[in-house]
Design an enzyme around this catalytic site. Structure first.
Site, PDB file in Angstrom:
ATOM      1  N   CYS A   2       0.860  -1.171   0.000  1.00 27.13           N
ATOM      2  CA  CYS A   2       0.000   0.000   0.000  1.00 27.13           C
ATOM      3  C   CYS A   2       0.902   1.229   0.000  1.00 27.13           C
ATOM      4  O   CYS A   2       2.114   1.116   0.148  1.00 27.13           O
ATOM      5  CB  CYS A   2      -0.859   0.015   1.245  1.00 27.13           C
ATOM      6  SG  CYS A   2      -1.746  -1.513   1.506  1.00 27.13           S
ATOM      7  N   ARG A  30       2.063   0.566  -6.193  1.00 21.66           N
ATOM      8  CA  ARG A  30       2.270  -0.331  -5.051  1.00 21.66           C
ATOM      9  C   ARG A  30       0.967  -0.911  -4.522  1.00 21.66           C
ATOM     10  O   ARG A  30       0.977  -1.895  -3.800  1.00 21.66           O
ATOM     11  CB  ARG A  30       2.933   0.436  -3.905  1.00 21.66           C
ATOM     12  CG  ARG A  30       4.264   0.991  -4.264  1.00 21.66           C
ATOM     13  CD  ARG A  30       4.819   1.744  -3.093  1.00 21.66           C
ATOM     14  NE  ARG A  30       5.049   0.842  -1.987  1.00 21.66           N
ATOM     15  CZ  ARG A  30       6.220   0.645  -1.432  1.00 21.66           C
ATOM     16  NH1 ARG A  30       7.269   1.239  -1.920  1.00 21.66           N
ATOM     17  NH2 ARG A  30       6.356  -0.167  -0.416  1.00 21.66           N
ATOM     18  N   TRP A  79      -3.787  -1.985  -1.121  1.00 20.76           N
ATOM     19  CA  TRP A  79      -3.712  -3.313  -1.735  1.00 20.76           C
ATOM     20  C   TRP A  79      -4.248  -4.248  -0.660  1.00 20.76           C
ATOM     21  O   TRP A  79      -3.616  -4.440   0.377  1.00 20.76           O
ATOM     22  CB  TRP A  79      -2.263  -3.635  -2.097  1.00 20.76           C
ATOM     23  CG  TRP A  79      -2.082  -4.937  -2.811  1.00 20.76           C
ATOM     24  CD1 TRP A  79      -2.201  -5.171  -4.153  1.00 20.76           C
ATOM     25  CD2 TRP A  79      -1.711  -6.193  -2.227  1.00 20.76           C
ATOM     26  NE1 TRP A  79      -1.956  -6.485  -4.433  1.00 20.76           N
ATOM     27  CE2 TRP A  79      -1.652  -7.143  -3.277  1.00 20.76           C
ATOM     28  CE3 TRP A  79      -1.454  -6.628  -0.926  1.00 20.76           C
ATOM     29  CZ2 TRP A  79      -1.328  -8.471  -3.063  1.00 20.76           C
ATOM     30  CZ3 TRP A  79      -1.134  -7.957  -0.714  1.00 20.76           C
ATOM     31  CH2 TRP A  79      -1.068  -8.866  -1.786  1.00 20.76           C
ATOM     32  N   ASN A 105       0.187   0.852   6.561  1.00 23.72           N
ATOM     33  CA  ASN A 105       0.747  -0.227   5.735  1.00 23.72           C
ATOM     34  C   ASN A 105       1.237  -1.320   6.680  1.00 23.72           C
ATOM     35  O   ASN A 105       1.782  -1.010   7.741  1.00 23.72           O
ATOM     36  CB  ASN A 105       1.970   0.249   4.937  1.00 23.72           C
ATOM     37  CG  ASN A 105       1.600   1.179   3.816  1.00 23.72           C
ATOM     38  OD1 ASN A 105       0.421   1.407   3.551  1.00 23.72           O
ATOM     39  ND2 ASN A 105       2.604   1.734   3.164  1.00 23.72           N
ATOM     40  N   GLY A 106       1.124  -2.578   6.266  1.00 16.84           N
ATOM     41  CA  GLY A 106       1.599  -3.672   7.122  1.00 16.84           C
ATOM     42  C   GLY A 106       0.426  -4.521   7.583  1.00 16.84           C
ATOM     43  O   GLY A 106      -0.696  -4.396   7.069  1.00 16.84           O
ATOM     44  N   GLU A 480      12.435 -17.373 -15.180  1.00 21.73           N
ATOM     45  CA  GLU A 480      12.046 -15.954 -15.209  1.00 21.73           C
ATOM     46  C   GLU A 480      11.107 -15.665 -16.392  1.00 21.73           C
ATOM     47  O   GLU A 480      10.159 -14.886 -16.265  1.00 21.73           O
ATOM     48  CB  GLU A 480      13.311 -15.084 -15.249  1.00 21.73           C
ATOM     49  CG  GLU A 480      13.091 -13.591 -15.398  1.00 21.73           C
ATOM     50  CD  GLU A 480      12.229 -12.942 -14.311  1.00 21.73           C
ATOM     51  OE1 GLU A 480      11.907 -13.593 -13.302  1.00 21.73           O
ATOM     52  OE2 GLU A 480      11.840 -11.784 -14.506  1.00 21.73           O
ATOM     53  N   LYS A 484       7.369 -14.153 -15.961  1.00 19.92           N
ATOM     54  CA  LYS A 484       6.912 -12.909 -16.608  1.00 19.92           C
ATOM     55  C   LYS A 484       5.566 -13.092 -17.286  1.00 19.92           C
ATOM     56  O   LYS A 484       4.685 -12.253 -17.171  1.00 19.92           O
ATOM     57  CB  LYS A 484       7.902 -12.431 -17.682  1.00 19.92           C
ATOM     58  CG  LYS A 484       9.132 -11.708 -17.249  1.00 19.92           C
ATOM     59  CD  LYS A 484       8.961 -10.312 -16.704  1.00 19.92           C
ATOM     60  CE  LYS A 484       8.640 -10.285 -15.251  1.00 19.92           C
ATOM     61  NZ  LYS A 484       9.661 -10.398 -14.277  1.00 19.92           N
ATOM     62  N   GLU A 487       2.638 -13.575 -14.648  1.00 18.57           N
ATOM     63  CA  GLU A 487       2.183 -12.405 -13.896  1.00 18.57           C
ATOM     64  C   GLU A 487       1.601 -11.319 -14.789  1.00 18.57           C
ATOM     65  O   GLU A 487       0.749 -10.558 -14.346  1.00 18.57           O
ATOM     66  CB  GLU A 487       3.295 -11.834 -13.014  1.00 18.57           C
ATOM     67  CG  GLU A 487       4.445 -11.243 -13.780  1.00 18.57           C
ATOM     68  CD  GLU A 487       5.513 -10.629 -12.889  1.00 18.57           C
ATOM     69  OE1 GLU A 487       5.230 -10.268 -11.745  1.00 18.57           O
ATOM     70  OE2 GLU A 487       6.650 -10.504 -13.382  1.00 18.57           O
ATOM     71  N   HIS A 503      11.188 -36.715 -17.344  1.00 19.35           N
ATOM     72  CA  HIS A 503      10.761 -37.311 -16.079  1.00 19.35           C
ATOM     73  C   HIS A 503       9.338 -36.901 -15.708  1.00 19.35           C
ATOM     74  O   HIS A 503       8.803 -37.364 -14.719  1.00 19.35           O
ATOM     75  CB  HIS A 503      11.713 -36.902 -14.951  1.00 19.35           C
ATOM     76  CG  HIS A 503      13.137 -37.296 -15.221  1.00 19.35           C
ATOM     77  ND1 HIS A 503      13.553 -38.606 -15.232  1.00 19.35           N
ATOM     78  CD2 HIS A 503      14.218 -36.549 -15.545  1.00 19.35           C
ATOM     79  CE1 HIS A 503      14.847 -38.655 -15.530  1.00 19.35           C
ATOM     80  NE2 HIS A 503      15.265 -37.420 -15.734  1.00 19.35           N
ATOM     81  N   LYS A 602       3.740  -4.035  -6.288  1.00 17.33           N
ATOM     82  CA  LYS A 602       5.163  -3.898  -6.602  1.00 17.33           C
ATOM     83  C   LYS A 602       6.065  -4.315  -5.452  1.00 17.33           C
ATOM     84  O   LYS A 602       7.053  -4.974  -5.648  1.00 17.33           O
ATOM     85  CB  LYS A 602       5.435  -2.446  -7.007  1.00 17.33           C
ATOM     86  CG  LYS A 602       6.871  -2.158  -7.416  1.00 17.33           C
ATOM     87  CD  LYS A 602       7.233  -2.860  -8.701  1.00 17.33           C
ATOM     88  CE  LYS A 602       8.669  -2.649  -9.107  1.00 17.33           C
ATOM     89  NZ  LYS A 602       9.090  -3.689 -10.059  1.00 17.33           N
TER      90      LYS A 602
HETATM   91  C1  F6R Z   1       8.294 -10.122 -10.660  1.00 19.04           C
HETATM   92  C2  F6R Z   1       8.114  -9.329  -9.485  1.00 19.04           C
HETATM   93  C3  F6R Z   1       8.138 -10.010  -8.145  1.00 19.04           C
HETATM   94  C4  F6R Z   1       9.330  -9.438  -7.369  1.00 19.04           C
HETATM   95  C5  F6R Z   1       9.341  -9.941  -5.925  1.00 19.04           C
HETATM   96  C6  F6R Z   1      10.551  -9.422  -5.160  1.00 19.04           C
HETATM   97  O1  F6R Z   1       8.243  -9.398 -11.829  1.00 19.04           O
HETATM   98  O2  F6R Z   1       7.999  -8.153  -9.582  1.00 19.04           O
HETATM   99  O3  F6R Z   1       8.212 -11.391  -8.241  1.00 19.04           O
HETATM  100  O4  F6R Z   1      10.506  -9.816  -8.039  1.00 19.04           O
HETATM  101  O5  F6R Z   1       8.163  -9.531  -5.290  1.00 19.04           O
HETATM  102  O6  F6R Z   1      10.586  -8.027  -5.095  1.00 19.04           O
HETATM  103  P1  F6R Z   1      11.910  -7.266  -4.660  1.00 19.04           P
HETATM  104  O7  F6R Z   1      12.924  -7.485  -5.726  1.00 19.04           O
HETATM  105  O8  F6R Z   1      11.513  -5.823  -4.546  1.00 19.04           O
HETATM  106  O9  F6R Z   1      12.348  -7.855  -3.366  1.00 19.04           O
END
Ligand code: F6R
Length: 607
Positions: A2, A30, A79, A105-106, A480, A484, A487, A503, A602
């Site tokens: 948030c 966020r 959020w 937040n939290g 990765e 991508k 998400e 396997h 984020k």
């Molecule tokens: C993927 C993504 C998330 C972050 C994860 C860690 O695109 O954005 O999987 O990689 O939440 O976030 P950080 O790097 O900020 O610790």
């Protein structure tokens, strides 16, 4: 996840709402399912307004409502954690009397017990949130002084918080508090701004004071007070990197920025003659690093995938036993640590709750803690023994792209540094440095595949499942790539080691289940070709990511995207480019909300 903003001016002005909303919008990435604010009006009453959806909905609601706002104002973008998305659950939350307003937040872990206790004492709740507890606790503890009531209330809470409070009982101040959820105060000429993220206030001031865990700040019109003396820090983010520019989404902008962002990561940090890296952030622990013979890398999501690459390179080139673990697991398993172990935490935001918990756990158990993060002054940067910034500029897109390539480039710098402290030869070091210096130019070349990849996204847009395959340095890239597309486009994808499908995953393969195979001309090329044959034998469509000049692969794969040739450990920085672009274009075609992926935020500051 948030976002919090607060505004209070020296003389009490009417800019509060506009400035607050503009700052809040910079945090919308966020948390974005609802937003709200509380402020003074002319008659010195606190007015609270909320709206579900984007901040623009809140703005519309505020427009033309006839209020003459005065500061202080507190704002929040949510959020959801406790309770669904609704106006009632949006922040700010208030006490029974409507005189105390809180944004938070939290997560308050003991909120069920507290809610029950407060209800028995006669408090009436209007939302399903954990946050509302705090407003009622402050009401209960209030005895004429807001900060004292906040201080007493915090004593009841178990969990994490970054919070801001205003009250008509004790006006002309914002009281803020922090425990494991970031907050900072921006010091502008005629006002103070409170924010949960520096990006909210950067256009107003670069002078900031970060709150530490356990601190309470009282921000009056002309001064602020916190428990400990704080030092003012200078934010050194280049302004040009903010905003979306002419791009339709932050994700695309950030993908395209990678030649420049990787250049920033390596700039001034390479010593070509010595085949080495110069990392100022590690100088204080340089001697200690010579004694290290075990490394644990921790991170979450994309940052963990960068860590998996670090594991391969640190073992191969620096000769140090290395293991990568999801931070959420590391904090609970009983990993063996001692003073010959270094923990390397990787996080774009530097605020990910699980990663911070892993750092604290490792520190408690005697390990040296190192951080790789992008955000200057983040909790991770401040809580690790030493570290290296990735310097890729603010990353706004929820799907991490440029942060990933800069994390990988930083890990290569770390590998050079630790390798040259040990047995890495100057000749190999020089070869790595030489290729790394060419990386911005090679990234420009790799990005030329954009039009072709867009066409591939069109060709494959009807498929709902993808298998991503790679071996050795291409395995974390398979992970990765799958991450991508999951998400951003909400389709099912799996990232596997090339040798594993026989396997299990071959059972999935048919003409309805395409695979994306990362098959650069490296030490495992022949092995990977055999794995592609296995897919083709089952009629699986194959897109190959291959090294420029390899024509043979065209006989095997249905489609081929080429990347420039580089040393094996550097190739991941290039091979991820077509996969980022594929996820982006695929998601656009499927109508997904690229910069605000469903159910994700984020910066994940809750466990
Ligand atoms: C993927 C993504 C998330 C972050 C994860 C860690 O695109 O954005 O999987 O990689 O939440 O976030 P950080 O790097 O900020 O610790």
């Amino acid at each position: 996840m948030c976002g919090i903003v607060g505004y209070i001016s020296k003389s009490g002005d009417r800019k509060s709402i506009n400035v607050g909303i503009e700052a809040l919008k910079r945090l919308e990435y966020r948390g974005y399912d609802s937003a709200g604010l509380a402020f003074w009006d002319e008659s010195r009453q606190v007015i609270c307004q909320k709206a579900t959806g984007r901040i623009s909905n809140l703005e519309k609601k505020m427009g033309g409502n006839g209020f003459l706002p005065l500061d202080p104002v507190i704002l929040h973008t949510r959020w959801a954690t406790h309770g669904n998305v609704s106006e009632a659950n949006a922040h700010p939350h208030c006490d029974c009397t409507g005189n105390i307003f809180v944004v938070h937040n939290g997560i308050i872990e003991n909120y069920v017990a507290l809610r029950e206790q407060l209800s028995q004492e006669g408090h009436k709740f209007r939302s399903e949130t954990d946050t509302e507890i705090i407003a009622h606790l402050i009401e209960k503890c209030f005895n004429g002084n807001l900060e004292e009531a906040v201080r007493k209330s915090l004593g009841y809470l178990v969990g994490t918080y970054g919070l801001a409070v205003i009250s008509s009982y004790d006006p002309d101040k914002i009281v803020a508090a922090r425990l494991s959820s970031p907050l900072l105060i921006g010091l502008a000429d005629d006002h103070f701004l409170l924010a949960s993220d520096a990006s909210a206030i950067i256009s107003h001031t670069r002078k900031v004071v970060y709150l530490e865990d356990g601190e309470i700040a009282v921000i009056n019109r002309d001064k602020f007070t916190i428990i400990r003396e704080k030092k003012t820090e200078e934010l050194d983010w280049p302004e040009y990197q903010s905003g979306k520019g002419s791009f339709s989404h932050y994700m695309l902008k950030e993908i395209m920025e990678q030649p420049g962002s990787v250049e920033q990561t390596i700039k001034g940090r390479l010593i070509p003659d010595e085949g080495n890296a110069k990392l100022g952030g590690l100088e204080t622990v340089e001697k200690k690093l010579r004694q290290i013979d075990n490394i644990y890398i921790v991170g979450c999501g994309t940052s963990r995938h960068a860590g998996l690459l670090g594991e391969y390179m640190l073992e191969e080139y620096a000769g140090i036993r290395t293991k990568t673990e999801a931070a959420s697991e590391f904090r609970y398993r009983k990993t063996l640590l001692d003073d010959s172990t270094a923990l390397v935490a990787i996080s774009q935001s530097g605020e990910t709750a699980d990663t911070l918990a892993a750092i604290r756990e490792a520190g408690k158990r005697g390990a040296l803690t190192l951080g790789i993060t992008n955000v200057v002054g983040s909790t991770q940067a401040r809580e690790t023994d030493a570290g290296v910034y990735t310097r890729c500029g603010p990353e706004i897109g929820v799907a991490s792209t440029k942060a990933f390539t800069s994390q990988v480039a930083t890990l290569i710098l770390l590998t050079l540094f630790l390798g040259r402290q040990r047995h890495l030869t100057i000749t190999t070091g020089q070869r790595i440095v030489k290729d790394l210096l060419r990386m911005p130019e090679m990234l420009e070349a790799a990005l030329q595949c954009d039009t072709q990849v867009k066409q591939l996204a069109e060709k494959y847009q009807a498929f709902d499942n993808f298998l991503y395959l790679g071996r050795k340095y291409s395995y974390p890239i398979a992970r990765e790539g799958a991450h991508k597309i999951k998400e951003t486009a909400y389709v099912h994808a799996e990232g596997c080691r090339g040798g594993e499908p026989k396997h299990c995953e071959l059972a999935l393969i048919s003409d309805k289940f395409p695979s994306i195979c990362i098959v650069p001309s490296d030490s495992v090329y022949e092995k990977m070709i055999s794995n592609i044959e296995e897919l083709k034998a089952r009629n699986g469509p194959v897109i190959a990511i291959a090294t420029e000049g390899n024509r043979e692969i065209q006989n095997l794969a249905d489609d081929v995207v080429y990347i420039p040739e580089a040393m094996e450990l550097l190739t991941p920085i290039l091979s991820i480019i077509p996969l980022q672009l594929f996820a982006y274009h695929f998601a656009v075609l499927r109508g997904a909300d690229i910069d605000k992926p469903r159910n994700l935020a984020k910066s994940v500051t809750v466990e």
